[in-house]
Design an enzyme around this catalytic site. Structure first.
Site, PDB file in Angstrom:
ATOM      1  N   HIS A   1      14.040  -2.518  24.403  1.00 38.64           N
ATOM      2  CA  HIS A   1      12.695  -2.827  23.896  1.00 38.64           C
ATOM      3  C   HIS A   1      12.029  -3.830  24.825  1.00 38.64           C
ATOM      4  O   HIS A   1      12.692  -4.642  25.471  1.00 38.64           O
ATOM      5  CB  HIS A   1      12.743  -3.361  22.462  1.00 38.64           C
ATOM      6  CG  HIS A   1      13.428  -4.700  22.314  1.00 38.64           C
ATOM      7  ND1 HIS A   1      12.747  -5.898  22.396  1.00 38.64           N
ATOM      8  CD2 HIS A   1      14.721  -5.030  22.089  1.00 38.64           C
ATOM      9  CE1 HIS A   1      13.591  -6.900  22.220  1.00 38.64           C
ATOM     10  NE2 HIS A   1      14.799  -6.401  22.031  1.00 38.64           N
TER      11      HIS A   1
ATOM     12  N   ASP B   1       9.169  -5.743  23.821  1.00 38.57           N
ATOM     13  CA  ASP B   1       8.491  -6.854  23.163  1.00 38.57           C
ATOM     14  C   ASP B   1       9.413  -8.067  23.116  1.00 38.57           C
ATOM     15  O   ASP B   1      10.637  -7.940  23.197  1.00 38.57           O
ATOM     16  CB  ASP B   1       8.022  -6.471  21.760  1.00 38.57           C
ATOM     17  CG  ASP B   1       9.160  -6.153  20.804  1.00 38.57           C
ATOM     18  OD1 ASP B   1      10.139  -5.508  21.243  1.00 38.57           O
ATOM     19  OD2 ASP B   1       9.083  -6.536  19.625  1.00 38.57           O
TER      20      ASP B   1
ATOM     21  N   ASP C   1      16.462 -10.769  26.539  1.00 35.67           N
ATOM     22  CA  ASP C   1      16.147 -10.079  25.283  1.00 35.67           C
ATOM     23  C   ASP C   1      14.696  -9.597  25.309  1.00 35.67           C
ATOM     24  O   ASP C   1      13.807 -10.306  24.856  1.00 35.67           O
ATOM     25  CB  ASP C   1      16.373 -11.023  24.100  1.00 35.67           C
ATOM     26  CG  ASP C   1      16.195 -10.329  22.763  1.00 35.67           C
ATOM     27  OD1 ASP C   1      16.256  -9.090  22.720  1.00 35.67           O
ATOM     28  OD2 ASP C   1      15.979 -11.026  21.755  1.00 35.67           O
TER      29      ASP C   1
ATOM     30  N   GLU D   1      10.521  -4.130  18.329  1.00 38.95           N
ATOM     31  CA  GLU D   1      11.880  -4.376  17.822  1.00 38.95           C
ATOM     32  C   GLU D   1      11.978  -5.732  17.138  1.00 38.95           C
ATOM     33  O   GLU D   1      12.702  -5.886  16.145  1.00 38.95           O
ATOM     34  CB  GLU D   1      12.882  -4.298  18.979  1.00 38.95           C
ATOM     35  CG  GLU D   1      14.356  -4.298  18.548  1.00 38.95           C
ATOM     36  CD  GLU D   1      14.955  -5.678  18.387  1.00 38.95           C
ATOM     37  OE1 GLU D   1      16.065  -5.796  17.818  1.00 38.95           O
ATOM     38  OE2 GLU D   1      14.325  -6.677  18.823  1.00 38.95           O
ATOM     39  N   GLU D   2      11.268  -6.715  17.674  1.00 41.77           N
ATOM     40  CA  GLU D   2      11.362  -8.074  17.131  1.00 41.77           C
ATOM     41  C   GLU D   2      10.717  -8.212  15.762  1.00 41.77           C
ATOM     42  O   GLU D   2      10.892  -9.238  15.094  1.00 41.77           O
ATOM     43  CB  GLU D   2      10.735  -9.075  18.106  1.00 41.77           C
ATOM     44  CG  GLU D   2      11.378  -9.118  19.491  1.00 41.77           C
ATOM     45  CD  GLU D   2      12.806  -9.646  19.483  1.00 41.77           C
ATOM     46  OE1 GLU D   2      13.312  -9.981  18.395  1.00 41.77           O
ATOM     47  OE2 GLU D   2      13.416  -9.719  20.562  1.00 41.77           O
TER      48      GLU D   2
ATOM     49  N   ASP E   1      22.259   1.151  23.162  1.00 42.79           N
ATOM     50  CA  ASP E   1      21.204   0.162  22.961  1.00 42.79           C
ATOM     51  C   ASP E   1      21.756  -1.220  23.293  1.00 42.79           C
ATOM     52  O   ASP E   1      22.928  -1.375  23.662  1.00 42.79           O
ATOM     53  CB  ASP E   1      20.710   0.221  21.506  1.00 42.79           C
ATOM     54  CG  ASP E   1      19.387  -0.516  21.291  1.00 42.79           C
ATOM     55  OD1 ASP E   1      18.738  -0.895  22.282  1.00 42.79           O
ATOM     56  OD2 ASP E   1      19.011  -0.720  20.114  1.00 42.79           O
TER      57      ASP E   1
ATOM     58  N   HIS F   1      15.980 -16.131  21.660  1.00 41.98           N
ATOM     59  CA  HIS F   1      14.883 -16.575  20.796  1.00 41.98           C
ATOM     60  C   HIS F   1      14.715 -18.092  20.868  1.00 41.98           C
ATOM     61  O   HIS F   1      14.104 -18.681  19.976  1.00 41.98           O
ATOM     62  CB  HIS F   1      15.120 -16.150  19.339  1.00 41.98           C
ATOM     63  CG  HIS F   1      15.052 -14.673  19.133  1.00 41.98           C
ATOM     64  ND1 HIS F   1      14.972 -14.102  17.883  1.00 41.98           N
ATOM     65  CD2 HIS F   1      15.070 -13.630  20.005  1.00 41.98           C
ATOM     66  CE1 HIS F   1      14.939 -12.784  17.996  1.00 41.98           C
ATOM     67  NE2 HIS F   1      15.004 -12.482  19.280  1.00 41.98           N
TER      68      HIS F   1
END
Length: 483
Positions: free
Chosen positions: A116, A118, A151, A185-186, A212, A455
């Site tokens: 992903h 995002d 990420d 995804e987030e 994934d 994050h």
């Protein structure tokens, strides 16, 4: 007395023999593949990841800046022209990208590579703590810095670099290869990966495997292991977000009642904290034990080899740390508590939100029921805000898993490879209806330092590690041909 002593000694002897037998027959499940040296430089790829990080594809809870997402899509078109020429491509859910690289043998099941693009926001208050700006993609001290470095723009760019290079070199896959790059995804992936999975399912696609994000090459994160351990996620925890709320007559704070709305919610949170879900060995944890255990030092290998008998000892080891504790039980974390609007007024309402991560073998329904029983208070209303049951567990004995194991060793050399439970949620959960082999692995190293940057602050990836990730995806594509 002699008879009793004889019974005790006999029991001890039998127990020792049992433990020793299990230890001796606790055979290694590690495959024998050698590291393949790669002379490719991938220097341009490093610049491309830096440029991708500079595009602020941030998923906020309630909105996104679509301009940045379209900018990223245009960036992909510009940087990977051969990929766009040789594949069919479309946008689903508005901004999620699906590529189809047609294979030469339609009798073979396709494979799906996912990631992903995002990223999560960077709170303004954290900006001064970053050693390098989060959206400038600076290459400093051998690292590529910025949000998305691990990420998960590393996955998107790593896959695309591999595909672009292979196409340039004239490679033609036997299997059809789908590339799924989600844009949300987030924030649950409902408009991205979920739509792609639905589209593929409607087409009747049955994939040999799906790969994934999720597992990692870990250094110092597996208790008792000195060697690096490559963890392949064969499943992931489910989740449910529960809102606890209550409404009680308020009043003036100078005349507090015996119990207020705040008291009720506070007691509920204490009850949940004091009554955790029990720890136990689940099916995927048992797979982990069987793969990692034989590589452990003597004492821990003995415990792992006799996990059915020494489960309490094993649980005591894994309950010590937050990440390892999450592998052995369903966890509950209060994340939001709200009540009151003025300091001299007793609030009439109070609420708390629980984020619950569900171990495979349990369900949203069973967990919600357990919380209700723990609270045992009719004044508290329980509402489900978000939910997802744990997906099926992929079989580590399947050739697809072994292929991934092989690919890891060919890039990273002598590491221990093991299945494990991914403790967070990924877009892959939407694809369990498309393949029985949904696997999760990110080809870079996590340690006690950089795991905090997920994050968080100072997200970065080593330049050489990123180059390894490209080689990894090349190996996966080539090795998948032999399944």
């Amino acid at each position: 007395m002699k008879k009793l002593l004889g019974i005790i000694l006999g029991s001890f002897t039998i127990g020792a023999i049992y433990l020793s037998y299990n230890y001796i027959t606790f055979d290694s499940k590690q495959l024998d593949f050698r590291k393949i040296e790669n002379n490719s430089s991938y220097d341009e790829a490093v610049v491309h990841l830096s440029e991708a990080i500079q595009i602020q594809t941030i998923s906020y809870d309630d909105h996104i800046d679509t301009t940045e997402f379209y900018k990223f899509i245009d960036f992909v078109k510009d940087v990977y022209p051969h990929t766009f020429q040789k594949t069919s491509h479309q946008l689903l859910g508005g901004l999620s990208m699906l590529f189809t690289w047609q294979g030469s043998d339609p009798s073979l099941k396709p494979i799906i590579l996912m990631s992903h693009y995002d990223v999560v926001p960077v709170p303004e208050g954290n900006l001064p703590k970053w050693k390098q700006p989060p959206f400038e993609g600076k290459i400093v001290d051998g690292f590529i810095w910025g949000r998305g470095a691990i990420d998960d723009k590393v996955g998107v760019i790593g896959i695309l670099e591999a595909i672009e290079g292979m196409i340039k070199n004239g490679y033609q896959p036997k299997r059809t290869i789908y590339l799924s790059f989600g844009h949300d995804e987030e924030v649950m992936g409902n408009n991205g990966a979920k739509q792609i999975a639905h589209f593929l399912k409607q087409k009747g696609v049955k994939a040999e495997f799906v790969l994934d994000e999720g597992g990692y090459l870990t250094d110092g994160l597996v208790p008792g292991m000195e060697k690096q351990v490559a963890l392949i996620g064969t499943t992931e925890k489910g989740f449910v977000t529960l809102e606890l709320s209550t409404e009680i007559e308020g009043g003036h704070a100078s005349m507090p009642k015996k119990e207020t709305a705040v008291d009720v919610i506070a007691k509920a949170l204490v009850a949940v904290h004091d009554n955790p879900f029990p720890s136990h060995i689940s099916k995927p944890l048992n797979d982990f034990i069987e793969h990692v255990g034989p590589e452990m030092p003597f004492a821990l290998k003995t415990v792992f080899a006799n996990s059915n008998l020494l489960e309490p000892v094993l649980m005591a080891v894994y309950e010590k740390g937050p990440s390892s504790n999450a592998l052995v039980r369903t966890t509950v974390a209060p994340t939001i508590v709200e009540a009151g609007v003025k300091n001299n007024v007793l609030p009439t309402q109070a609420r708390a939100v629980l984020n619950i991560r569900i171990l495979p073998g349990e369900t949203v329904e069973s967990v919600t029921s357990a919380i209700k029983n723990t609270l045992n208070d009719d004044r508290i209303k329980i509402q489900i805000l978000e939910r997802s049951n744990p997906p099926a567990v992929s079989n580590p004995k399947h050739p697809a898993y072994k292929m991934l194991d092989q690919s890891i060793r060919e890039v990273f050399g002598e590491v221990v490879v093991s299945p494990y439970i991914m403790i967070a949620a990924s877009d892959s959960r939407y694809f369990t209806g498309i393949s029985e082999n949904v696997l999760r692995f990110c080809p870079f190293t996590l340690n006690k330092e950089n795991i905090k940057s997920f994050h968080g602050i100072n997200e970065k990836i080593g330049v050489e590690e990123f180059k390894n990730s490209i080689q990894f995806y090349e190996r996966v594509i080539k090795n998948a041909e032999e399944l």
